[in-house]
Scaffold this active site. Structure first.
Site, short mmCIF file in Angstrom:
data_model
loop_
_atom_site.label_atom_id
_atom_site.label_comp_id
_atom_site.label_asym_id
_atom_site.label_seq_id
_atom_site.Cartn_x
_atom_site.Cartn_y
_atom_site.Cartn_z
N SER A 51 0.84 -1.20 0.00
CA SER A 51 0.00 0.00 0.00
C SER A 51 0.87 1.24 0.00
CB SER A 51 -0.86 -0.02 1.27
OG SER A 51 -1.57 1.18 1.42
N TYR A 64 -2.48 -0.89 10.61
CA TYR A 64 -2.55 -1.18 9.18
C TYR A 64 -1.19 -0.97 8.49
CZ TYR A 64 -4.03 -1.09 4.29
OH TYR A 64 -4.15 -1.35 2.94
#
Ligand code: NAP
Length: 168
Positions: A51, A64
């Protein structure tokens, strides 16, 4: 991508670590299970999805980025082990920014910042396929490229500014 307040006493350890199991341990377990099969092929490729948030954290989703930085590091280590063993398995890391048309963007507003950092799904897919065709190590799609570059120069300043902006 779980959002939670680390000061909230009702948050359980299970909740804190659930996305580590899915995002990071899941990636590692699936890779381990498939490696023997992939090693028997003439040529193979593993594409791990990290990401934009492997490069910078978001304070409201505190674990995350840790999982995605883990996916990034695991992919690098995996590639080197494969190389050392002389196997013809390519490892590519796909690093999307915020992708429009996914349920993640439903939770975000339509502000200028989100327009700037988001990328249509079709463009991510095209970038990913082009990267696979060229055996790229990493595809930093859209705004991820800007973030990766910026974090080399002022990581603490950008982390602090970005973190406070999202929490306010
Ligand atoms: N959307 C974005 O803007 C964005 C940005 C950067 C990176 N990413 C990354 O891109 C990947 C896909 O994101 P997405 O937005 O497409 O997510 P999504 O629509 O929520 O899809 C997630 C997928 O993971 C599966 N999954 C979730 N928990 C699982 C578990 N415990 N065990 C097994 N499978 C599980 C889901 O299965 P079910 O369908 O069966 O529930 C689903 O197929 C993720 O790695 C995400 O971190 C997304």
């Amino acid at each position: 991508m779980h959002e939670f307040d680390l000061f909230d006493e009702s948050i359980t350890y299970e909740h804190l670590t659930a996305e580590i199991n899915t995002n990071l341990n899941g990636t590692i377990y699936v890779t381990k299970a498939l490696l023997p099969l992939l090693a028997k092929q003439q040529e193979a490729m593993i594409v791990n999805v990290s990401s934009l948030l492997a490069n910078i954290t978001v304070a409201n989703a505190p674990t995350y980025s840790a999982t995605k930085a883990g996916v990034h590091m695991f992919s690098d280590a995996l590639r080197e082990q494969i190389r050392a063993k002389g196997k013809n398995i390519h490892v590519m890391e796909l690093c999307p920014p915020v992708i429009s048309e996914t349920n993640l963007t439903d939770t975000y507003d339509e502000g200028l910042m989100n327009k700037m950092i988001s990328l249509p799904l079709a463009k991510l897919v095209n970038a990913g396929i082009k990267g696979m065709q060229k055996n790229k190590l990493r595809v930093n799609a859209g705004f991820t490229k800007v973030m990766r570059f910026s974090m080399k120069f002022a990581p603490d300043y950008i982390t602090h500014t970005w973190g406070q902006m999202i929490l306010k």
